[in-house]
Design a protein around this motif. Sequence first.
Motif, mmCIF file in Angstrom:
data_model
loop_
_atom_site.group_PDB
_atom_site.id
_atom_site.type_symbol
_atom_site.label_atom_id
_atom_site.label_comp_id
_atom_site.label_asym_id
_atom_site.label_seq_id
_atom_site.Cartn_x
_atom_site.Cartn_y
_atom_site.Cartn_z
ATOM 1 N N ALA A 123 0.829 -1.203 0.000
ATOM 2 C CA ALA A 123 0.000 0.000 0.000
ATOM 3 C C ALA A 123 0.863 1.252 0.000
ATOM 4 O O ALA A 123 0.544 2.240 -0.675
ATOM 5 C CB ALA A 123 -0.928 0.001 1.208
ATOM 6 N N GLU A 124 1.954 1.206 0.745
ATOM 7 C CA GLU A 124 2.857 2.357 0.761
ATOM 8 C C GLU A 124 3.510 2.562 -0.609
ATOM 9 O O GLU A 124 3.645 3.693 -1.072
ATOM 10 C CB GLU A 124 3.936 2.144 1.824
ATOM 11 C CG GLU A 124 4.827 3.337 2.029
ATOM 12 C CD GLU A 124 5.811 3.141 3.159
ATOM 13 O OE1 GLU A 124 6.931 3.666 3.033
ATOM 14 O OE2 GLU A 124 5.472 2.470 4.149
ATOM 15 N N LEU A 125 3.872 1.469 -1.247
ATOM 16 C CA LEU A 125 4.513 1.567 -2.560
ATOM 17 C C LEU A 125 3.577 2.130 -3.623
ATOM 18 O O LEU A 125 3.996 2.893 -4.487
ATOM 19 C CB LEU A 125 5.039 0.204 -3.004
ATOM 20 C CG LEU A 125 6.242 -0.340 -2.233
ATOM 21 C CD1 LEU A 125 6.546 -1.765 -2.664
ATOM 22 C CD2 LEU A 125 7.452 0.557 -2.450
ATOM 23 N N ILE A 126 2.319 1.722 -3.577
ATOM 24 C CA ILE A 126 1.371 2.183 -4.599
ATOM 25 C C ILE A 126 0.515 3.351 -4.118
ATOM 26 O O ILE A 126 -0.430 3.753 -4.790
ATOM 27 C CB ILE A 126 0.477 1.025 -5.103
ATOM 28 C CG1 ILE A 126 -0.410 0.476 -3.979
ATOM 29 C CG2 ILE A 126 1.306 -0.075 -5.717
ATOM 30 C CD1 ILE A 126 -1.450 -0.513 -4.446
ATOM 31 N N GLU A 127 0.846 3.868 -2.928
ATOM 32 C CA GLU A 127 0.147 5.011 -2.347
ATOM 33 C C GLU A 127 -1.355 4.768 -2.236
ATOM 34 O O GLU A 127 -2.177 5.578 -2.647
ATOM 35 C CB GLU A 127 0.445 6.277 -3.149
ATOM 36 C CG GLU A 127 1.912 6.644 -3.153
ATOM 37 C CD GLU A 127 2.228 7.869 -3.986
ATOM 38 O OE1 GLU A 127 1.308 8.417 -4.626
ATOM 39 O OE2 GLU A 127 3.399 8.273 -3.988
ATOM 40 N N ALA A 128 -1.701 3.620 -1.640
ATOM 41 C CA ALA A 128 -3.103 3.262 -1.426
ATOM 42 C C ALA A 128 -3.395 3.243 0.073
ATOM 43 O O ALA A 128 -2.486 3.270 0.898
ATOM 44 C CB ALA A 128 -3.393 1.889 -2.026
ATOM 45 N N ASP A 129 -4.666 3.181 0.409
ATOM 46 C CA ASP A 129 -5.084 3.093 1.805
ATOM 47 C C ASP A 129 -4.865 1.659 2.286
ATOM 48 O O ASP A 129 -5.501 0.720 1.795
ATOM 49 C CB ASP A 129 -6.550 3.487 1.935
ATOM 50 C CG ASP A 129 -7.030 3.501 3.377
ATOM 51 O OD1 ASP A 129 -6.206 3.329 4.288
ATOM 52 O OD2 ASP A 129 -8.237 3.695 3.584
ATOM 53 N N SER A 130 -3.968 1.470 3.243
ATOM 54 C CA SER A 130 -3.605 0.119 3.672
ATOM 55 C C SER A 130 -4.764 -0.595 4.366
ATOM 56 O O SER A 130 -4.906 -1.813 4.245
ATOM 57 C CB SER A 130 -2.383 0.136 4.587
ATOM 58 O OG SER A 130 -2.646 0.840 5.768
#
Length: 56
Positions: A25-32
Motif C-alpha cells: 500500500a505504501e509503494l502504490i500510495e493506497a489506503d492500507s
Amino acid sequence: MIFVLFPVILVLNILYIIEVVAVVAELIEADSEVLTLQVINSDKRLAALRAYAQTA
C-alpha cells in the motif's frame, strides 16, 4: 495439541499478510486499511480465521 496451535498459526499468518499489504500500500500510495480488508475478504484460506474469530 494441534487445536491449540491452530489459532496461533492463523494469527501469525494474518499478521504477516497485514505487514505485506502495508508495504504494498505504501509503494502504490493506497489506503492500507482498505487494501487489507480486500485481501482478507478475497482470500479463501482466511475463511477459517473469519469463522474462528466469529465463534470467539
